[in-house]
Design a protein around this motif. Structure first.
Motif: not given
Length: 698
Positions: A307-326
């Motif tokens: 239950e997190s919104l996760v932002c990843v890099d389009l080219k690599t899939g590496q996590r840039k940031w996340h926010f856990q909603i619950v």
């Protein structure tokens, strides 16, 4: 299997022929090239031939039944078509066929479907899904991609429906290969729990695919398939990257799975739409709950990236940031909606934002580059439950702006109050349950009470998978939400031998029921005699069978436990973080209008308590009723409604033969604007209906 129609290869340019400067389709050209109109998730089109002055004059242009796209009709058609260069592409039927139609006449041009046998029968997400994706090199090569019920990614020539032989193996990628459970064990390719209803997301030369599993209310093991998001080269099918939503040792977030519980738990898939910022090269992943939906005693800790919104890099899939909603999800607050990318202005500051509608009816708004909340999100204390061996987070995140746009809990003030007698009965009903605020924790179900915890905005939403829409010109989000979807969450010990999970959804004193989810058992090849799930329902535990209590449902004389509105449409200003307007959406249900308990009482329009999709145009918000009604104003059916974007006033409505079951879309061909919507439900099988204005009006 592909059926060709003569003349298709030369048809597309004759119907439309307009393309953007870079050769890519766009809503600016009157097209609808993505499930959500664009890769930003807006569901917005600038078309305005259909407007407030003429919407009520819409007539049927063509209709396409999906009955023969499988061995039996489909009664839950959730698709939203695409339209590019005069050709409409969609999925439909119990075999999840892909087909192409002339966008002006609805004439069938080609169909394609895969015969997957037991693999489809075992699929966790059956029926026709929500649609497909389109790709072009801008120079004449066009392809469409979709995910089969058996979890294969198929790429087709958009002109012929034939598989692209150079993609994967003969046009197919087996998405189950590389999907694991436990500490890395490969799932079974035929029976393994993995599938998808949503469409792939195609951007540039990359196709991104999420994953979903069976409903997580009464699963047989917490050690289920692990969620994963993968990206592939759209031309060759080569895998580019994979992101694990349950992090392995050494990956960020693994320490939030206490007692090494990452190794024995699953799910946390991304089963809804994925959106992308092409310019920034960022992908936004809305992640669902880990196993199981309502009991997390086998997975202590906050459980990233559940239950997190996760932002990843389009080219690599590496996590840039996340926010856990619950934190430590135990409410089925899956992140169910496509994130919306919005360029807004807050207090004179330009912000590249991402706005996430939710089942909770909160709109979570972040800087999409940094992940910082645009307005403060506060950690507030929440109630602690008493389920044995459960792990509870002491706090949960609460946005301070925008305000909630629908109910988030069942309170005494929310209870039905048409008459004092109904109010008194409602209070009596609630005595059998545990009431509480948002994040009211699941309750151990007891025959003498509580039977469960009353929740609202959990399983059914709020805003569920249909999501919301956004006007990039006015910076306004439009979100429809269910406002009366009460779910009592009670936990019981499952029957011996059914599951390794200590507690599952159930009601004390009642036979244990397996929750398979809507549509399960409806695949084209699903054996008819066994239709309805995994076989016979397990017997109730002996202790429960000795103390059977009458079923208690949170309703009052057939009426919702809470007062209207039952469903709402809201406009939210993203520059200010404020609710601009809100109206009830949908006719008053027949059960309310015709209730003997309400005879002689003037009941205002209540709206309908089901989440439904919408689209936004230059001047309108368009969405249909999610339920059938029969009223003095119209024959039995449901209405497709248009609202003025600025005020929320309903400015027109046209009759549909069945409820809206997929989100509407719009396009223009040869100077005529069309609106297409999927309808189905009850005894009405799936149909796409196209509306346009009469020739003397447009």
């Amino acid at each position: 299997m592909t059926v060709l129609a003569a003349g298709l290869l030369g048809l597309t340019m004759g119907l439309s022929g307009r393309q953007s400067g870079n050769g890519q389709p766009s809503t600016k050209n009157g097209e609808w090239p993505y499930y959500t109109a664009d890769v930003k998730g807006t569901k917005y089109s600038p078309l305005d031939q259909i407007n407030a002055s003429n919407f009520k004059e819409l007539e049927v242009a063509w209709r396409f039944k999906t009955d023969n796209l499988g061995t039996r009709p489909e009664f839950k058609l959730e698709g939203t078509p695409l339209m590019v260069k005069g050709i409409l592409y969609a999925t439909g039927g119990t075999r999840r066929a892909v087909f192409a139609l002339r966008a002006d006449t609805g004439e069938l041009l080609w169909t394609h479907s895969e015969f997957e046998g037991k693999r489809a029968v075992n699929a966790p997400r059956q029926l026709s899904g929500r649609g497909l994706s389109y790709w072009t090199d801008g120079k004449g090569e066009e392809r469409v991609l979709y995910v089969t019920p058996g979890y294969r990614l198929i790429e087709l020539d958009a002109k012929t429906g034939n598989r692209i032989q150079g993609f994967g193996k003969d046009g197919i990628i087996d998405l189950k290969v590389g999907v694991v459970y436990g500490t890395g064990q490969q799932i079974d390719l035929e029976t393994g729990d993995a599938g998808l209803h949503a469409t792939p997301t195609v951007v540039k030369d990359v196709v991104i695919v999420g994953m979903s599993m069976k409903e997580g209310m009464t699963v047989t093991s917490h050690n289920n398939t692990k969620g994963q998001v993968r990206a592939f080269d759209v031309k060759t099918g080569k895998q580019l990257w994979a992101f694990n939503t349950i992090p392995k040792p050494g990956e960020f977030g693994n320490d939030t799975w206490l007692n090494n519980s990452w190794a024995t738990n699953g799910n946390a898939g991304v089963w809804t739409q994925i959106t992308v910022d092409e310019e920034l090269g960022l992908v936004y992943l809305p992640v669902e709950s880990p196993t199981s939906d309502f009991y997390g005693g086998h997975r202590p800790g906050n459980n990233l990236f559940g239950e997190s919104l996760v932002c990843v890099d389009l080219k690599t899939g590496q996590r840039k940031w996340h926010f856990q909603i619950v934190h430590h999800p135990i409410w089925d607050y899956d992140l169910s909606s496509a994130p919306i990318l919005a360029d807004i202005n807050v207090n004179g500051k330009a912000i590249k934002a991402v706005a996430l509608p939710s089942k909770e009816s909160f709109l979570y708004v972040f800087d999409r580059v940094t992940g910082a909340p645009v307005w403060p999100i506060e950690e507030r204390p929440v109630p602690k439950g008493d389920v044995p061996d459960e792990w509870y987070s002491p706090t949960q995140p609460y946005p301070t702006k925008p305000p909630a746009y629908a109910r988030q809990a069942v309170t005494v003030d929310d209870l039905i109050n048409f008459t004092p007698a109904l109010r008194a009965q409602a209070l009596q009903v609630t005595e059998s349950f545990k009431m509480g605020p948002m994040f009211n924790p699941p309750a151990l179900s007891k025959v003498g009470g509580p039977l469960g915890a009353l929740t609202l905005g959990t399983t059914g939403g709020g805003t569920n998978w249909p999501g919301a829409g956004y006007d990039p010109e006015t910076h306004m989000v439009y979100a429809q939400a269910a406002n009366s979807q009460i779910v009592p969450i009670g936990l019981v010990e499952p029957p011996a031998g059914f599951s390794d999970i200590k507690y599952a959804l159930g009601t004390a004193g009642q036979p244990f029921q397996v929750s398979e989810g809507p549509g399960y058992g409806s695949a084209a090849d699903y054996p008819q005699p066994q239709r309805g799930g995994r076989g016979a329902t397990p017997a109730a535990p002996a202790a429960a069978a000795q103390a059977v209590a009458p079923a208690v449902r949170p309703i009052v004389q057939g009426l919702p436990l809470v007062k209207p509105p039952y469903g709402v449409l809201s406009a939210i200003n993203l520059d200010k973080g404020e609710l601009t307007w809100q109206v009830a959406h949908g006719d008053t249900p027949d059960a309310v209008r015709n209730s003997p308990a309400l005879k002689g009482i003037d009941i205002p329009k209540t709206g309908q308590g089901v989440s439904v999709g919408l689209m936004v145009t230059k001047t309108l918000v368009v969405l249909g009723d999610p339920q059938i009604t029969t009223t003095p104003e119209h024959p039995r059916g449901a209405m497709l409604r248009a609202y003025d974007k600025a005020t929320g006033k309903e400015v027109g409505a046209v009759l549909m033969p069945a409820p809206q079951s997929g989100s509407p879309m719009t396009y223009s061909v040869n100077g005529t604007q069309y609106i297409v919507v999927a309808v189905s439900g009850g005894n009405y099988s799936g149909e796409y209906i196209a509306y346009r204005l009469p020739s003397d009006v447009r």
